[in-house]
Design a protein around this motif. Structure first.
Motif, short mmCIF file in Angstrom:
data_model
loop_
_atom_site.label_atom_id
_atom_site.label_comp_id
_atom_site.label_asym_id
_atom_site.label_seq_id
_atom_site.Cartn_x
_atom_site.Cartn_y
_atom_site.Cartn_z
N PHE A 161 5.10 7.14 2.03
CA PHE A 161 5.49 5.71 2.07
C PHE A 161 4.92 4.82 1.55
CE2 PHE A 161 2.77 6.43 5.85
CZ PHE A 161 1.99 5.36 5.86
N THR A 162 5.47 3.70 1.69
CA THR A 162 4.98 2.24 1.03
C THR A 162 5.31 1.06 2.01
OG1 THR A 162 6.05 2.86 -1.22
CG2 THR A 162 5.27 0.52 -0.73
N ILE A 163 4.24 0.59 2.43
CA ILE A 163 4.01 -0.21 3.42
C ILE A 163 3.44 -1.58 2.90
CG2 ILE A 163 1.83 0.71 4.39
CD1 ILE A 163 2.75 0.40 7.07
N GLU A 164 3.85 -2.73 3.66
CA GLU A 164 3.05 -4.12 3.41
C GLU A 164 1.78 -3.82 3.89
OE1 GLU A 164 5.14 -7.66 3.85
OE2 GLU A 164 6.82 -6.52 4.39
N SER A 224 0.72 -1.09 0.17
CA SER A 224 -0.04 -0.05 0.02
C SER A 224 0.91 1.26 -0.13
CB SER A 224 -0.95 0.00 1.26
OG SER A 224 -1.73 -1.12 1.16
N ILE A 225 0.28 2.28 -0.46
CA ILE A 225 1.03 3.51 -0.67
C ILE A 225 0.55 4.40 0.33
CG2 ILE A 225 2.23 3.29 -2.84
CD1 ILE A 225 -0.06 4.78 -4.11
N ALA A 226 0.86 5.60 0.71
CA ALA A 226 0.53 6.57 1.54
C ALA A 226 1.04 7.87 1.13
CB ALA A 226 0.50 6.25 3.17
N SER A 227 0.00 8.93 1.48
CA SER A 227 0.53 10.41 1.33
C SER A 227 0.12 11.05 2.56
CB SER A 227 -0.07 11.20 0.05
OG SER A 227 0.45 12.30 -0.19
#
Length: 370
Positions: free
Chosen positions: A228-231, A193-196
């Motif tokens: 960020f990118t996160i599992e 997943s990506i986040a802003s």
């Protein structure tokens, strides 16, 4: 070299303002000279766009609120090449490319507003860091939604997009370094997943993320904006971790309130064209050189009328001088206080509106004090 710099100074000013650089020192010079030259730009698209706009010099809002958003919309909704083609096009194709930009910008505005309203219905505003699941939202829009939520609630906001269309790579598997101190690992992009993230001034966002870096595949940013990118499987644990971390830095039951710095208390008789002319000496305004704000103390609401059909904005008059009209944009959370006879204080910004060569003063309400 000097002639080349002068020749393209309008493009330099466009990049300076649109990328939110501080309008101080050399950036102030670049912006001032660029705005001065923009109506004679070598870009036919820029010239045509500015043709009917009379107040260009010193007005960085032309870039920040009109040109910049259209250029950014291309990259957010489709491809930045559309904006580049518009800037470089010859006379015969500028309208075609600008039409595409207008469509993308309108789509961007509609999509952002739709998801902002959806977020308002779903986020838990009691938390010190707000989270919104935006899995059905375009990647280029998640930062805009995060910014709107931060602006409204004055809290750090993280908008997360789950799903299989993660842009990290087009391959199914990718080998990435999680942090400097961890071994390289294999990650399935379908589970990423990506986040802003956006944050108000009182919170150092990147420091919060630094303390949670073990959760991330990658991350980066600065004090008020990051990503960020996160599992996906780690998201819930990450939420608990960042809520715990912010509680070590701030009193989460008494978080800082939004502050607006005013220059002075302004008497009603000073709200005139002369005051506006004095303020204009300090243009161009922008990041690092904001428009001055003033306080009107204990004024009485005479009338408040909605602007346009959606009723989101108000036109307000005061009993002290009914000839003056004050504008309150996005007034939904303040309407309850704007009733005839109510006495309150206003934080205002003085601006100008120019139409067919005639300059009129415009009073913008930035906040109200009950």
């Amino acid at each position: 070299l000097e002639s080349t710099l002068t020749r393209y100074i309008d493009f330099a000013s466009l990049g300076t303002v649109a990328d939110c650089m501080p309008i101080i020192d050399e950036n102030r010079t670049i912006t001032t000279l660029g705005l001065r030259q923009m109506q004679q730009s070598e870009s036919i698209g820029l010239r045509n766009f500015l043709e009917w706009r009379e107040q260009i010099e010193g007005n960085a809002d032309i870039i920040g609120f009109q040109i910049g958003p259209r250029i950014n919309a291309a990259g957010r909704m489709d491809t930045p090449l559309t904006a580049l083609r518009w800037l470089l096009a010859g006379e015969g194709r500028t309208d075609e490319f600008f039409g595409e930009l207008e469509h993308l910008n309108e789509t961007r505005k509609w999509t952002t507003e739709t998801h902002f309203q959806k977020a308002l219905e779903n986020i838990d505003t009691s938390k010190p860091v707000l989270f919104y699941d935006a899995s059905d939202l375009e990647h280029g829009i998640i930062g805009l939604v995060a910014g709107r939520l931060t602006e409204m609630y004055n809290k750090p906001t993280i908008v997360i997009k789950n799903g299989h269309d993660h842009p990290l790579t087009s391959r199914k598997w990718d080998t990435v370094s999680v942090t400097e101190n961890q071994d390289t690992q294999i990650v399935d992009n379908k589970n990423l997943s990506i986040a802003s993230c956006r944050s108000p001034e009182w919170c150092n966002l990147i420091e919060l993320l630094d303390h949670c870096k073990d959760f991330f595949v990658r991350y980066g940013g600065h004090r008020q904006a990051a990503g960020f990118t996160i599992e996906s499987s780690k998201i819930e644990s990450f939420k608990e971790a960042i809520w715990k971390q912010i509680a070590t830095v701030h009193d989460i039951h008494n978080l800082p309130k939004k502050n607006l710095a005013v220059e002075c208390i302004l008497p009603m008789h000073a709200i005139n064209v002369k005051t506006l002319e004095d303020i204009n000496y300090f243009r161009p305004f922008g990041i690092g050189n904001p428009k001055p704000l003033f306080l009107l103390e204990n004024v009485t609401i005479a009338n408040a009328k909605p602007l346009w059909q959606d009723g989101k904005h108000l036109s307000i008059t005061l009993s002290e001088d009914p000839s003056l009209r004050f504008l309150l944009w996005n007034a939904s959370d303040k309407k309850a206080h704007i009733n005839p006879g109510n006495i309150l204080s206003l934080i205002i910004e003085i601006d100008q509106n120019e139409w067919k060569g005639n300059i009129s003063v415009e009073w913008i309400i930035k906040d109200i004090i009950i």
